[in-house]
Design a protein around this motif. Structure first.
Motif, mmCIF file in Angstrom:
data_model
loop_
_atom_site.group_PDB
_atom_site.id
_atom_site.type_symbol
_atom_site.label_atom_id
_atom_site.label_comp_id
_atom_site.label_asym_id
_atom_site.label_seq_id
_atom_site.Cartn_x
_atom_site.Cartn_y
_atom_site.Cartn_z
ATOM 1 N N ALA A 1 0.829 -1.206 0.000
ATOM 2 C CA ALA A 1 0.000 0.000 0.000
ATOM 3 C C ALA A 1 0.866 1.260 0.000
ATOM 4 O O ALA A 1 0.348 2.359 0.179
ATOM 5 C CB ALA A 1 -0.917 0.003 1.229
ATOM 6 N N ASP A 2 2.175 1.089 -0.206
ATOM 7 C CA ASP A 2 3.110 2.222 -0.150
ATOM 8 C C ASP A 2 2.817 3.071 1.087
ATOM 9 O O ASP A 2 2.639 4.290 1.022
ATOM 10 C CB ASP A 2 3.009 3.059 -1.417
ATOM 11 N N CYS A 3 2.791 2.408 2.237
ATOM 12 C CA CYS A 3 2.303 3.006 3.476
ATOM 13 C C CYS A 3 3.330 3.925 4.132
ATOM 14 O O CYS A 3 4.505 3.976 3.745
ATOM 15 C CB CYS A 3 1.910 1.901 4.464
ATOM 16 N N ASN A 4 2.875 4.633 5.139
ATOM 17 C CA ASN A 4 3.739 5.453 5.992
ATOM 18 C C ASN A 4 3.742 4.915 7.424
ATOM 19 O O ASN A 4 3.963 5.660 8.372
ATOM 20 C CB ASN A 4 3.284 6.915 5.985
ATOM 21 N N SER A 5 3.489 3.637 7.575
ATOM 22 C CA SER A 5 3.456 3.029 8.893
ATOM 23 C C SER A 5 4.823 3.108 9.569
ATOM 24 O O SER A 5 5.858 2.959 8.910
ATOM 25 C CB SER A 5 3.043 1.558 8.780
ATOM 26 N N PRO A 6 4.867 3.351 10.886
ATOM 27 C CA PRO A 6 6.143 3.301 11.603
ATOM 28 C C PRO A 6 6.846 1.956 11.463
ATOM 29 O O PRO A 6 8.072 1.868 11.586
ATOM 30 C CB PRO A 6 5.734 3.567 13.056
ATOM 31 N N ASP A 7 6.088 0.888 11.202
ATOM 32 C CA ASP A 7 6.661 -0.450 11.049
ATOM 33 C C ASP A 7 7.068 -0.769 9.615
ATOM 34 O O ASP A 7 7.513 -1.885 9.336
ATOM 35 C CB ASP A 7 5.648 -1.515 11.510
ATOM 36 N N ARG A 8 6.919 0.179 8.707
ATOM 37 C CA ARG A 8 7.256 -0.062 7.297
ATOM 38 C C ARG A 8 8.668 -0.626 7.170
ATOM 39 O O ARG A 8 9.624 -0.071 7.741
ATOM 40 C CB ARG A 8 7.127 1.241 6.515
ATOM 41 N N ILE A 9 8.816 -1.723 6.414
ATOM 42 C CA ILE A 9 10.130 -2.331 6.227
ATOM 43 C C ILE A 9 10.775 -1.947 4.899
ATOM 44 O O ILE A 9 11.940 -2.266 4.664
ATOM 45 C CB ILE A 9 10.060 -3.870 6.349
ATOM 46 N N CYS A 10 10.046 -1.269 4.033
ATOM 47 C CA CYS A 10 10.587 -0.828 2.738
ATOM 48 C C CYS A 10 11.049 0.620 2.854
ATOM 49 O O CYS A 10 10.275 1.552 2.578
ATOM 50 C CB CYS A 10 9.533 -0.976 1.642
ATOM 51 N N ARG A 11 12.292 0.811 3.266
ATOM 52 C CA ARG A 11 12.798 2.159 3.517
ATOM 53 C C ARG A 11 14.074 2.480 2.747
ATOM 54 O O ARG A 11 14.359 3.642 2.491
ATOM 55 C CB ARG A 11 13.053 2.357 5.019
ATOM 56 N N ILE A 12 14.839 1.483 2.413
ATOM 57 C CA ILE A 12 16.126 1.708 1.758
ATOM 58 C C ILE A 12 16.215 0.806 0.539
ATOM 59 O O ILE A 12 16.211 -0.420 0.668
ATOM 60 C CB ILE A 12 17.299 1.405 2.709
ATOM 61 N N ILE A 13 16.271 1.387 -0.623
ATOM 62 C CA ILE A 13 16.444 0.617 -1.853
ATOM 63 C C ILE A 13 17.934 0.554 -2.171
ATOM 64 O O ILE A 13 18.605 1.582 -2.297
ATOM 65 C CB ILE A 13 15.662 1.241 -3.015
ATOM 66 N N HIS A 14 18.446 -0.657 -2.305
ATOM 67 C CA HIS A 14 19.882 -0.871 -2.474
ATOM 68 C C HIS A 14 20.095 -1.684 -3.747
ATOM 69 O O HIS A 14 19.540 -2.773 -3.897
ATOM 70 C CB HIS A 14 20.413 -1.631 -1.244
ATOM 71 N N VAL A 15 20.906 -1.150 -4.643
ATOM 72 C CA VAL A 15 21.155 -1.806 -5.928
ATOM 73 C C VAL A 15 22.655 -1.992 -6.110
ATOM 74 O O VAL A 15 23.429 -1.045 -5.983
ATOM 75 C CB VAL A 15 20.598 -0.972 -7.103
ATOM 76 N N MET A 16 23.055 -3.215 -6.410
ATOM 77 C CA MET A 16 24.441 -3.499 -6.791
ATOM 78 C C MET A 16 24.446 -3.881 -8.265
ATOM 79 O O MET A 16 23.995 -4.966 -8.628
ATOM 80 C CB MET A 16 25.013 -4.653 -5.968
ATOM 81 N N ASP A 17 24.938 -2.990 -9.107
ATOM 82 C CA ASP A 17 25.050 -3.346 -10.519
ATOM 83 C C ASP A 17 26.452 -3.846 -10.851
ATOM 84 O O ASP A 17 26.666 -4.420 -11.916
ATOM 85 C CB ASP A 17 24.648 -2.187 -11.433
ATOM 86 N N ARG A 18 27.401 -3.647 -9.946
ATOM 87 C CA ARG A 18 28.736 -4.203 -10.047
ATOM 88 C C ARG A 18 29.209 -4.579 -8.640
ATOM 89 O O ARG A 18 28.760 -3.995 -7.655
ATOM 90 C CB ARG A 18 29.732 -3.204 -10.643
ATOM 91 N N LYS A 19 30.135 -5.527 -8.552
ATOM 92 C CA LYS A 19 30.699 -5.884 -7.258
ATOM 93 C C LYS A 19 31.528 -4.722 -6.727
ATOM 94 O O LYS A 19 32.315 -4.132 -7.472
ATOM 95 C CB LYS A 19 31.604 -7.116 -7.394
ATOM 96 N N PRO A 20 31.353 -4.342 -5.455
ATOM 97 C CA PRO A 20 32.226 -3.322 -4.875
ATOM 98 C C PRO A 20 33.697 -3.720 -5.018
ATOM 99 O O PRO A 20 34.043 -4.903 -4.890
ATOM 100 C CB PRO A 20 31.794 -3.297 -3.403
#
Length: 217
Positions: A182-201
Motif C-alpha cells: 500500500a506504499d504506506c507510511n506506517s512506523p513499522d514499514r520495512i521498505c525504507r532503503i532501496i539498495h542496488v548493486m550493478d557491479r561488485k564493490p
C-alpha cells in the motif's frame, strides 16, 4: 520425471545460468547450484576459516541449516534474529555483523542482467553486504530472478517479498494484513532503503549463489 517437469527444469536452468553469467561479467564470484544442498556445501567450504559468522535475517539462509554446523564448529554466531534478545542486544549484533569474517544473506531480487536488488528497513543487511565483512555470500533461489529492469525488480520486492516478510516480523503494516503493498507510511514499514548493486564493490569478497530451487520469499 514427467516431460512437463523436465522441460520446466530445463527452462529454470537456462534462467539461472544466464543470471550467473551476467553476475560474473559484473565482477561477482557467481556460482550456479543445481540444489540447495550444493549451496549448503559451498557455504561450509568457504566458511571453514571464518571465526565469526553473521546472519542477515534471511529465510533462505535459515532453511539451508548452516548455522547449526557453524555453531558446532565453535564459531561466533552473530544472529540478531535469535529469540529473547533485547533491542540493545540486537543493535550490538547488527554492528558486529559489519566486521565479521563471513556474512550470509539472500537478495530480494536478482535481475537476469546481473544486478542485486534489496530493500531494507534498517539498512544493516545492505550495509554489511556492501562493505566490512571479510567475505559475504548471497544465496538466491530461482524464484528471486526477474527478467526486466530495476523497476521490475523493485516491484517484485514490494509486492512479492515484502508482505510475507512483514507478516513474519509481526509488523503493523497494511501489507502484513492484506498481502498487498500500500506504499504506506506506517512506523513499522520495512521498505525504507532501496539498495542496488550493478557491479561488485571493488574491495569486497562477494559470492553469489544462484540455486535452481525456489528458496525464501
Amino acid at each position: 520425471m514427467s516431460l512437463t517437469n523436465e522441460l520446466m527444469s530445463w527452462s529454470h536452468e537456462q534462467r539461472c545460468e544466464k543470471a550467473v553469467e551476467s553476475l560474473g561479467r559484473n565482477g561477482f564470484a557467481a556460482v550456479y547450484c543445481r540444489t540447495a544442498k550444493e549451496a549448503h556445501d559451498y557455504i561450509i567450504r568457504h566458511g571453514s576459516e571464518a571465526a565469526s559468522v553473521g546472519f542477515g535475517g534471511s529465510r533462505t539462509i535459515v532453511d539451508l541449516g548452516v548455522q547449526q554446523f557453524f555453531e558446532d564448529q565453535g564459531k561466533e554466531i552473530l544472529n540478531h534474529g535469535l529469540p529473547g534478545l533485547e533491542p540493545a542486544q540486537k543493535m550490538e549484533i547488527m554492528r558486529r555483523q559489519l566486521t565479521c569474517d563471513l556474512f550470509l544473506t539472500s537478495a530480494n531480487a536478482v535481475t537476469l542482467s546481473g544486478w542485486l536488488v534489496n530493500i531494507d528497513g534498517n539498512g544493516n543487511r545492505v550495509a554489511a553486504l556492501t562493505f566490512g565483512p571479510r567475505r559475504a555470500i548471497v544465496v538466491a533461489g530461482r524464484n528471486k530472478l526477474v527478467d526486466g529492469d530495476l523497476a521490475t525488480a523493485i516491484y517484485r520486492v514490494k509486492n512479492v517479498a515484502a508482505p510475507p516478510n512483514a507478516r513474519r516480523l509481526n509488523c503493523n503494516t497494511p501489507c502484513a494484513k492484506t498481502g498487498f503493498c500500500a506504499d504506506c507510511n506506517s512506523p513499522d514499514r520495512i521498505c525504507r532503503i532501496i539498495h542496488v548493486m550493478d557491479r561488485k564493490p571493488r574491495v569486497a569478497d562477494l559470492h553469489v549463489l544462484i540455486v535452481n530451487e525456489d528458496m525464501g520469499l
